[in-house]
Design a protein around this motif. Structure first.
Motif, mmCIF file in Angstrom:
data_model
loop_
_atom_site.group_PDB
_atom_site.id
_atom_site.type_symbol
_atom_site.label_atom_id
_atom_site.label_comp_id
_atom_site.label_asym_id
_atom_site.label_seq_id
_atom_site.Cartn_x
_atom_site.Cartn_y
_atom_site.Cartn_z
ATOM 1 N N VAL A 414 0.833 -1.206 0.000
ATOM 2 C CA VAL A 414 0.000 0.000 0.000
ATOM 3 C C VAL A 414 0.869 1.258 0.000
ATOM 4 N N VAL A 415 1.932 1.255 0.829
ATOM 5 C CA VAL A 415 2.813 2.421 0.908
ATOM 6 C C VAL A 415 3.476 2.681 -0.448
ATOM 7 N N ARG A 416 3.917 1.617 -1.113
ATOM 8 C CA ARG A 416 4.506 1.797 -2.463
ATOM 9 C C ARG A 416 3.491 2.475 -3.384
ATOM 10 N N SER A 417 2.264 1.962 -3.358
ATOM 11 C CA SER A 417 1.213 2.499 -4.229
ATOM 12 C C SER A 417 0.914 3.950 -3.895
ATOM 13 N N VAL A 418 0.789 4.262 -2.603
ATOM 14 C CA VAL A 418 0.464 5.630 -2.186
ATOM 15 C C VAL A 418 1.585 6.580 -2.565
ATOM 16 N N MET A 419 2.838 6.150 -2.353
ATOM 17 C CA MET A 419 3.971 7.020 -2.703
ATOM 18 C C MET A 419 4.017 7.287 -4.202
ATOM 19 N N SER A 420 3.729 6.247 -4.983
ATOM 20 C CA SER A 420 3.710 6.432 -6.434
ATOM 21 C C SER A 420 2.608 7.405 -6.825
ATOM 22 N N THR A 421 1.461 7.276 -6.163
ATOM 23 C CA THR A 421 0.338 8.182 -6.440
ATOM 24 C C THR A 421 0.690 9.612 -6.074
ATOM 25 N N ILE A 422 1.327 9.768 -4.912
ATOM 26 C CA ILE A 422 1.697 11.114 -4.465
ATOM 27 C C ILE A 422 2.709 11.741 -5.427
ATOM 28 N N ALA A 423 3.664 10.911 -5.890
ATOM 29 C CA ALA A 423 4.650 11.418 -6.852
ATOM 30 C C ALA A 423 3.965 11.851 -8.146
ATOM 31 N N ASP A 424 3.023 11.028 -8.620
ATOM 32 C CA ASP A 424 2.276 11.381 -9.827
ATOM 33 C C ASP A 424 1.471 12.657 -9.603
ATOM 34 N N ASN A 425 0.906 12.772 -8.405
ATOM 35 C CA ASN A 425 0.093 13.944 -8.093
ATOM 36 C C ASN A 425 0.943 15.207 -8.052
#
Length: 541
Positions: A414-425
Motif C-alpha cells: 500500500v505504501v509503495r502504491s500511495v507514494m507512487s500516487t503522491i509522486a504522480d500527483n
C-alpha cells in the motif's frame, strides 16, 4: 374423481360443455356451472373444487379477478382460462396468477377432452407426490446429516438444556458422551498457491477434502464432528476423566489433522483448542474459548495448533505509548521516504507481535494506520476524487487479513502504491502550476514591471523551484519565454497596424524603444523597420 366447475356468461357455452363432455370418463365430476365470477367465487368458497374452467369477460367479476382470489386463498385449485381475446397482456396476467392454462376460443370438444386428460394426469402426479410418505421419509433421511450439523452447531454456539440435549441425541442416534469435553476448531488459513486460481467449485472440493481428512483422523467413539456455516470444522472430544490427559489427546489429534492437510492437500489450517468442561450444557464456554484462541493467529502466524491453556499462560504486554507509528508512517509517506516507511512498518509489526496484545488492540493500531494513510491520500491527491476513493477503499482490505505477517506485506505494498500516487500527483500539480504561469505571462506581458517574484506569488512556488521546473517544462528560462511572447506580439502589431515603433515597444512591455529594437533584431535577425517593410512587400505581391 376431481371436482370441477364451469364459469361463462354465455349460456350456450356452458350448456355445450356440460352436454358434449363425458366428465366422469375423464376423471372429473362437474358440480356446477355459473354465469359470472361472483357466483363462481361463492361456489369455490363452499365446495372447494379441484378445477375451475372460466371465461375472462363476464359481468360483476371477470375471470382474471376470480383467478386472483382463487390463487390467493386456494392456491391448490387449478384454473383454466378460456377467452376470445388474443391479448398478450391477458396472457401475462394469467401467468402471474399461476393459471394452469390460457386457451383461446373457439375450442372444440376434442380439444377440451385432451385438455382434461392432461390436467388430470398432472393432478394425479401431484397427489401421488404429496401422498408418497416413503419419498418424504427418504428426503428426511437425506436431510438428517445437515440437521445433525445444525443441532451440534447450536449445541456449542448457543447452548441447550440437558433435557433437549438428551432428546436430540436420541433422535440423531448419538451415544451420550462421557465427561470431560473439549471443543476443537479447525479454520482453513488459505488455499496456498491455488488461492488466486481456484473457482468456486474447486474451493468446495478442497473444503470437502479437508473435512474428509478431519473425519478420518478424528472419527472415533466419544468424538462428534460437524462443519459450521462459516466453513469451520469443529470436533467435540469427550471421554477422558483426567483433564491433562484429555488435552494431551486433543493436541495430538489436532497436530495430526494439521500435518495431514498440509502434506496431502498442500494448504494450511490453524486449529484452536478450547477450555475443558464437565457438562454438555457448558460446551459454549469451550467453543468460545477455542474461537478466541484462533484470533492469536493474527499475532503468531498461520499453520499452528493453539491451545487456550498456552495463551492464558502468556500475559500480554501493554502497547507502549510511544507506538505512534501511524503518525510517523504517514509523515514518511508524505516525504516520499520509502526506506524509512518500510522500517517503521517492520518495527511496528514486531512491536505488536512481541506484546501479545489483545486482537482488539492490534486492530485499533491498524485502524489508526489506515486513517493516517487515508488522510495523506486526501491531502495530497485531491485532484482525482474517484481515484482517491478507490485507494481509500483498498485500505479497508486490512480487515480481511489473517496474520500480522500478511499485514506487513500488505502495508508495504500500500505504501509503495500511495507514494507512487503522491509522486504522480506532485507532477500533475507542477504541470498545473506551470500552465498557470504561462497563462499569466501571456496575459500580462505588456506590464514592464512584471517580475519573477510576481509570477511565483501567483502560482504559489518558490523562485528557485519555479525557475528549475519552468525550464524543465518549457525548455526556456522565464526571461527567454517572456521575451519570446513579447517579440511574437510585436510581430503581429508590426504586420497588422500602423503604430509607431515606440508605441509597439510600450505595448509589448518595453519602455525603451532602443532596447526593444536591439532585442527584436537579436531574435529575428532584422530591425522592426525592416520587418514591417518586408511584410508590406510580401503583402503587395
Amino acid at each position: 374423481m376431481y371436482k370441477v366447475i364451469i364459469v361463462d356468461d354465455e349460456a350456450v357455452v356452458r350448456v355445450g360443455l356440460k352436454n358434449t363432455i363425458n366428465w366422469n370418463e375423464h376423471g372429473f365430476e362437474l358440480i356446477g356451472d355459473y354465469a359470472n365470477g361472483r357466483e363462481a367465487w361463492e361456489a369455490v368458497e363452499q365446495h372447494k373444487p379441484d378445477l375451475v374452467i372460466s371465461d375472462i369477460s363476464m359481468p360483476f367479476m371477470d375471470g382474471l379477478e376470480l383467478a386472483g382470489l382463487i390463487s390467493t386463498q386456494f392456491p391448490y385449485i387449478k384454473i383454466i382460462i378460456l377467452t376470445g381475446f388474443d391479448e398478450f397482456e391477458y396472457a401475462q396476467q394469467a401467468i402471474r396468477l399461476k393459471v394452469s392454462d390460457f386457451i383461446l376460443k373457439p375450442i372444440t370438444a376434442n380439444e377440451i377432452r385432451a385438455l382434461l386428460d392432461r390436467v388430470k394426469k398432472e393432478m394425479d402426479e401431484e397427489t401421488k407426490h404429496r401422498e408418497d410418505l416413503g419419498r418424504l421419509k427418504s428426503q428426511l433421511n437425506q436431510s438428517l446429516p445437515l440437521l445433525k450439523e445444525r443441532f451440534l452447531e447450536r449445541l456449542v454456539a448457543v447452548g441447550l438444556n440437558l433435557e433437549e440435549i438428551n432428546e436430540r441425541f436420541s433422535y440423531f442416534g448419538i451415544p451420550a458422551p462421557l465427561p470431560l469435553h473439549v471443543v476443537l476448531i479447525v479454520d482453513i488459513d488459505d488455499f496456498g498457491d491455488r488461492e488466486l486460481h481456484s473457482y468456486e467449485h474447486d474451493v468446495e472440493f478442497l473444503r470437502f477434502a479437508a473435512f474428509d481428512i478431519f473425519k478420518e483422523t478424528l472419527e472415533r467413539e466419544g468424538v462428534m464432528l460437524f462443519r459450521t456455516r462459516e466453513e469451520r470444522m469443529v470436533a467435540i472430544i469427550s471421554g477422558q476423566d483426567d483433564e491433562s490427559l484429555l488435552y494431551e489427546q486433543v493436541y495430538s489429534l489436532a497436530e495430526q489433522v494439521r500435518h495431514h492437510i498440509e502434506k496431502y492437500l498442500k494448504f494450511t489450517v490453524t486449529i484452536g483448542i478450547g477450555r475443558a468442561c464437565a457438562h454438555l450444557e457448558q460446551l459454549p464456554e469451550s467453543y468460545k474459548s477455542a474461537l478466541s484462541v484462533l484470533d492469536y493467529r493474527f499475532l503468531l502466524g498461520k499453520n499452528r495448533v493453539l491451545s487456550i491453556l498456552d495463551m492464558e499462560g502468556k500475559p500480554s504486554i501493554p502497547l507502549p505509548p510511544q507506538l505512534d507509528w501511524d503518525r510517523k508512517l504517514a509523515s514518511a509517506v508524505k516525504r516520499g521516504s520509502a526506506q524509512e516507511a518500510f522500517q517503521l512498518i517492520e518495527d511496528g509489526v514486531a512491536e505488536l507481535k512481541s506484546s501479545l496484545a489483545p486482537i482488539e488492540a492490534c486492530f485499533l493500531q491498524m485502524q489508526k494506520v489506515v486513517l493516517s494513510l487515508m488522510n495523506s491520500i486526501q491531502e495530497l491527491v485531491a485532484h482525482d476524487p474517484e481515484a482517491s476513493f478507490d485507494r481509500q477503499m483498498r485500505l479497508m482490505d486490512v480487515y480481511g487479513l489473517k496474520t500480522l505477517d500478511e499485514v506487513e506485506i500488505w502495508l508495504k505494498d500500500v505504501v509503495r502504491s500511495v507514494m507512487s500516487t503522491i509522486a504522480d500527483n506532485r507532477s500533475h500539480l507542477t504541470n498545473m502550476q506551470i500552465h498557470r504561469a504561462v497563462e499569466y505571462i501571456e496575459t500580462n506581458y505588456a506590464n514592464d514591471k512584471m517580475s519573477l517574484q510576481d509570477i511565483c506569488r501567483h502560482v504559489l512556488m518558490s523562485t528557485s523551484y519555479f525557475s528549475l521546473v519552468f525550464k524543465q517544462h518549457t525548455g526556456e528560462t522565464y526571461i527567454e519565454f517572456l521575451t519570446g511572447v513579447r517579440i511574437a506580439r510585436a510581430k503581429e502589431l508590426l504586420h497588422n497596424t500602423t503604430m509607431k515603433f515606440y508605441e509597439i515597444a510600450e505595448q509589448v512591455g518595453y519602455k525603451d524603444p532602443n532596447y526593444f529594437s536591439i532585442l527584436f533584431k537579436k531574435h529575428t535577425g532584422i530591425t522592426p523597420k525592416d520587418f514591417r517593410e518586408k511584410q508590406l512587400k510580401e503583402s503587395g505581391n
